[in-house]
Design a protein around this motif. Structure first.
Motif, short mmCIF file in Angstrom:
data_model
loop_
_atom_site.label_atom_id
_atom_site.label_comp_id
_atom_site.label_asym_id
_atom_site.label_seq_id
_atom_site.Cartn_x
_atom_site.Cartn_y
_atom_site.Cartn_z
N THR A 36 0.81 -1.22 0.00
CA THR A 36 0.00 0.00 0.00
C THR A 36 0.85 1.27 0.00
O THR A 36 0.33 2.37 -0.15
N HIS A 37 2.14 1.13 0.22
CA HIS A 37 3.04 2.28 0.25
C HIS A 37 4.35 1.86 -0.39
O HIS A 37 5.31 1.48 0.28
N LYS A 38 4.37 1.94 -1.71
CA LYS A 38 5.52 1.43 -2.46
C LYS A 38 6.62 2.49 -2.57
O LYS A 38 6.33 3.67 -2.68
N GLY A 39 7.85 2.02 -2.56
CA GLY A 39 8.98 2.92 -2.71
C GLY A 39 9.44 2.97 -4.16
O GLY A 39 9.12 2.10 -4.96
N ARG A 40 10.16 4.02 -4.48
CA ARG A 40 10.81 4.14 -5.79
C ARG A 40 12.31 4.26 -5.55
O ARG A 40 12.75 5.15 -4.84
N VAL A 41 13.05 3.37 -6.12
CA VAL A 41 14.45 3.20 -5.74
C VAL A 41 15.40 3.83 -6.76
O VAL A 41 15.20 3.71 -7.96
N PHE A 42 16.43 4.50 -6.24
CA PHE A 42 17.50 4.97 -7.11
C PHE A 42 18.84 4.65 -6.46
O PHE A 42 18.92 4.40 -5.26
N THR A 43 19.87 4.62 -7.26
CA THR A 43 21.21 4.37 -6.75
C THR A 43 22.21 5.27 -7.46
O THR A 43 21.99 5.67 -8.61
N LEU A 44 23.27 5.60 -6.78
CA LEU A 44 24.41 6.29 -7.37
C LEU A 44 25.60 5.36 -7.23
O LEU A 44 26.24 5.30 -6.18
N LEU A 45 25.88 4.60 -8.26
CA LEU A 45 26.89 3.56 -8.17
C LEU A 45 28.30 4.11 -8.43
O LEU A 45 28.53 4.74 -9.46
N PRO A 46 29.23 3.83 -7.52
CA PRO A 46 30.62 4.18 -7.78
C PRO A 46 31.32 3.01 -8.47
O PRO A 46 30.82 1.88 -8.48
N HIS A 47 32.47 3.29 -9.05
CA HIS A 47 33.29 2.21 -9.60
C HIS A 47 33.73 1.32 -8.43
O HIS A 47 34.13 1.82 -7.37
N PRO A 48 33.64 -0.01 -8.57
CA PRO A 48 33.99 -0.91 -7.46
C PRO A 48 35.37 -0.69 -6.87
O PRO A 48 35.56 -0.84 -5.65
N VAL A 49 36.35 -0.33 -7.69
CA VAL A 49 37.70 -0.10 -7.16
C VAL A 49 37.70 1.13 -6.27
O VAL A 49 38.24 1.12 -5.16
N TYR A 50 37.07 2.23 -6.73
CA TYR A 50 37.04 3.45 -5.94
C TYR A 50 36.17 3.28 -4.69
O TYR A 50 36.46 3.86 -3.64
N GLN A 51 35.12 2.48 -4.80
CA GLN A 51 34.28 2.20 -3.65
C GLN A 51 35.07 1.46 -2.57
O GLN A 51 35.00 1.80 -1.38
N THR A 52 35.84 0.47 -2.97
CA THR A 52 36.65 -0.30 -2.03
C THR A 52 37.73 0.56 -1.41
O THR A 52 37.98 0.51 -0.20
N GLU A 53 38.38 1.37 -2.24
CA GLU A 53 39.43 2.26 -1.74
C GLU A 53 38.86 3.27 -0.75
O GLU A 53 39.44 3.51 0.31
N SER A 54 37.70 3.84 -1.07
CA SER A 54 37.08 4.82 -0.19
C SER A 54 36.70 4.21 1.16
O SER A 54 36.91 4.82 2.22
N LEU A 55 36.17 2.99 1.12
CA LEU A 55 35.79 2.31 2.37
C LEU A 55 37.02 2.01 3.21
O LEU A 55 37.01 2.18 4.44
N TYR A 56 38.08 1.57 2.56
CA TYR A 56 39.32 1.27 3.29
C TYR A 56 39.87 2.52 3.98
O TYR A 56 40.22 2.48 5.17
N LEU A 57 39.92 3.63 3.26
CA LEU A 57 40.45 4.88 3.84
C LEU A 57 39.56 5.37 4.98
O LEU A 57 40.06 5.89 6.00
N SER A 58 38.24 5.18 4.84
CA SER A 58 37.32 5.59 5.89
C SER A 58 37.51 4.76 7.16
O SER A 58 37.57 5.30 8.27
N LEU A 59 37.60 3.45 6.99
CA LEU A 59 37.78 2.57 8.14
C LEU A 59 39.14 2.79 8.80
O LEU A 59 39.26 2.75 10.03
N LYS A 60 40.13 3.05 7.99
CA LYS A 60 41.47 3.30 8.52
C LYS A 60 41.49 4.55 9.37
O LYS A 60 42.18 4.62 10.40
N GLN A 61 40.72 5.56 8.96
CA GLN A 61 40.64 6.80 9.72
C GLN A 61 39.85 6.62 11.01
O GLN A 61 40.20 7.17 12.05
N ARG A 62 38.80 5.82 10.95
CA ARG A 62 37.94 5.61 12.12
C ARG A 62 38.56 4.64 13.13
O ARG A 62 38.36 4.78 14.33
N TYR A 63 39.29 3.65 12.64
CA TYR A 63 39.87 2.64 13.53
C TYR A 63 41.38 2.50 13.26
O TYR A 63 41.83 1.47 12.74
#
Length: 255
Positions: A52-79
């Motif tokens: 009764t309340h449907k969503g409409r989905v969108f995504t902004l996909l990054p390149h998998p290499v840049y996504q992995t690199e960004s996550l690594y740098l973020s985790l490294k900064q946080r931990y």
């Protein structure tokens, strides 16, 4: 535990599984308090909605290499303690790294070996359910979302003024949305190998991005600068290059 705002932000974290569960328990979608829900968990996020309340989905996909690199740098900064002396090569080959996250999220298969069948299902879901944006083309992606959702600028609304400024400023997309890992390097090849299914899905998403621009938004196929692509001209150039290569090979053979 109530759905209240703190400094303009609703106190529900839809980027965690616990937060999504609470969002479902407190009936976030039907509350009417938010217009957009952002989450990396597609399957669990989908469960917030009802027939009764449907969503409409969108995504902004990054390149998998840049996504992995960004996550690594973020985790490294946080931990920093946990990542002291741990390079990205070590991390992606450890048990704490989730490979091919986008495919796994779409098909709800978080652990275990992926197959081509999983990627096929992920492609079907992406093509049937999503308006696809690409992180490396932020201006074009945002324009499509504005058109799709019918967003309009409200006078005095700082958030819309901010979006308006972002969409009209000059953005060097290559510098802003690409990482530091050099294409074709040993590290690049390692990351693409580990995320090979996400890579396959990403290239499929690029095709969807181009197709949806024409079929959903009536926009011409454009290059990364927003200039319409003249396919007839490109085809003629390619044919000419092939002819030049052919005649050059004949001349070299004659010599």
């Amino acid at each position: 535990e109530s759905l209240t705002f703190v400094d303009g932000v609703l106190n529900v974290d839809t980027q965690t599984l616990a937060g999504l569960k609470r969002a479902q328990e407190t009936n976030l979608v039907d509350s009417g308090l938010v217009d957009v829900i952002v989450s990396s968990y597609f399957f669990e996020g989908m469960m917030l909605f009802k027939p009764t309340h449907k969503g409409r989905v969108f995504t902004l996909l990054p390149h998998p290499v840049y996504q992995t690199e960004s996550l690594y740098l973020s985790l490294k900064q946080r931990y920093p303690g946990k990542f002291n002396g741990v390079g990205i090569e070590d991390w992606i080959q450890s048990d704490s790294f989730n490979d091919n996250w986008v495919v796994r999220s779409l098909v709800n298969y978080r652990k275990g070996a992926l197959t081509e069948e999983h990627v096929t299902v992920a492609k079907v879901i992406l093509s049937r359910k999503f308006v696809v944006g690409i992180s490396q083309y932020p201006l074009e992606s945002m324009k499509r979302l504005v058109m799709y959702y019918g967003w309009n600028e409200v006078s005095g609304d700082d958030s819309f003024e901010c979006m308006h400024q972002f969409m009209n400023q000059e953005v060097d997309e290559d510098v802003s949305f690409e990482g530091r890992i050099e294409r074709g390097s040993e590290r690049w090849n390692l990351l693409t190998s580990v995320n090979k299914y996400d890579m396959e899905l990403y290239y499929f998403a690029l095709q969807l991005f181009a197709k949806q621009g024409s079929t959903l938004f009536g926009r011409p196929y454009v290059d990364k600068t927003g200039t319409p692509i003249d396919f007839a001209k490109l085809r003629a150039q390619r044919e000419q290059e092939q002819l030049d290569q052919f005649f050059n090979s004949l001349l070299q053979g004659g010599e």
